[in-house]
Enzyme design. Structure first.
Site, PDB file in Angstrom:
ATOM      1  N   HIS A 261      22.753  29.463  54.532  1.00 32.93           N
ATOM      2  CA  HIS A 261      21.574  28.993  53.827  1.00 32.93           C
ATOM      3  C   HIS A 261      20.845  30.176  53.200  1.00 32.93           C
ATOM      4  CE1 HIS A 261      18.674  25.958  52.797  1.00 32.93           C
ATOM      5  NE2 HIS A 261      17.702  26.489  53.515  1.00 32.93           N
ATOM      6  N   ASN A 281      11.441  27.727  52.123  1.00 36.79           N
ATOM      7  CA  ASN A 281      12.667  26.939  52.184  1.00 36.79           C
ATOM      8  C   ASN A 281      12.721  25.981  50.991  1.00 36.79           C
ATOM      9  OD1 ASN A 281      15.090  25.975  53.126  1.00 36.79           O
ATOM     10  ND2 ASN A 281      14.292  25.128  55.025  1.00 36.79           N
TER      11      ASN A 281
END
Length: 312
Positions: A261, A281
């Site tokens: 990620h 995020n």
């Protein structure tokens, strides 16, 4: 948590194990579905999803009762999924160009905390959704911030274009953006084509390429971060990350080598003796702390200090 382990929890879990009467548990389930807009195709799917949700509720409540981890979990948009390890990404994604010595010359006394959000150069939290390309989102956000720092103007670039044109490219993401001539604005690039269509719009933002920092050098990260936000890769494969609610995140099961990620690193700070990085995020503003997470700083938590780069 592995799929098998969570499946066993689902089988073992009952409403009484959560300390809640069945009707109260049903009410919480219905309220959660409304909050996140859940509709299921049939009763069988709903029962399966509820089983995962109920197991995750047991994990969340047990974790939060311990109060020892330094961070909390919550029943967010992932709570009706059997959370398991994601596919790792091996960053051949790092720019070939290393930062020069003058780029990373340490300040004599960096401030104890810093946050680019207070400077007005961080765009709104995004939801990567069906694109599934977190590095495209994080790269676009870093380029937007770098452009805003230099020009005073915030341009919303097309992370769909970066995903379409640079996902299978031999170059790294920042070098790829340079090689294709830049990136168009979000409104100018056609959405959801699945093919690179960068010849259909004029690039609104251009960069020279990307640079990388040496791994496990948080001091150099701070120096670079005081000049612009950074792009970092992390191991986000654990249920504690996916159900993160707030506080300084750390997990002893996190890898410092396998990552899956990408995040935009926008600042750093300290709370009650715990140093942390402030990361943006791309799982919507309903995840974490309004879309952000604090990750423990100085110990390469989840590989956050191993794969660091920025555009220039």
């Amino acid at each position: 948590m592995a799929c098998l382990s969570q499946t066993l929890i689902i089988l073992a879990l009952t409403s009484s194990s959560l300390g809640a009467p069945r009707d109260n548990l049903q009410q919480r389930w219905e309220e959660w579905k409304v909050k996140y807009g859940r509709r299921y195709s049939d009763l069988g799917e709903e029962e399966e999803r509820r089983g995962a949700w109920q197991a995750n509720m047991g994990l969340v409540e047990a974790h939060n009762k311990r109060r020892q981890a330094g961070f909390s979990l919550e029943m967010n948009q992932f709570a009706d999924q059997i959370l398991q390890q994601r596919h790792p990404v091996f960053p051949a994604l790092q720019p070939r160009t290393a930062a020069r010595a003058d780029d990373t010359e340490a300040f004599q006394a960096p401030p104890p905390s810093f946050d680019w959000r207070s400077k007005g150069v961080i765009s709104a939290v995004k939801n990567q959704g069906t694109i599934g390309s977190a590095d495209a989102v994080a790269a676009a956000e870093c380029m937007e911030s770098w452009n805003a720092i230099k020009t005073g103007q915030m341009l919303n670039t097309s992370y769909q274009e970066i995903a379409d044109c640079c996902r299978a490219h031999n170059d790294t993401v920042f070098d790829c953006v340079h090689n294709i001539g830049g990136v168009c604005s979000e409104k100018d690039y056609p959405a959801l084509t699945g093919q690179c269509r960068n010849n259909t719009c004029h690039p609104g933002l251009q960069i020279q390429g990307g640079k990388r920092l040496p791994p496990r050098r948080p001091d150099l990260m701070i120096t670079a971060l005081l000049q612009r936000p950074l792009m970092v890769y992390v191991d986000a494969s654990h249920v504690t990350f996916q159900l993160y609610g707030g506080g300084v995140y750390s997990d002893p099961n996190c890898s410092t080598e396998r990552v899956d990620h990408a995040l935009q690193l926008v600042g750093y700070g300290q709370k009650e003796g715990q140093k942390y990085w402030i990361c943006k995020n791309s799982w919507s503003s309903r995840w974490g702390m309004d879309g952000y997470i604090w990750i423990r700083r100085g110990s390469d938590e989840c590989a956050i200090e191993s794969y660091v780069s920025y555009p220039y």
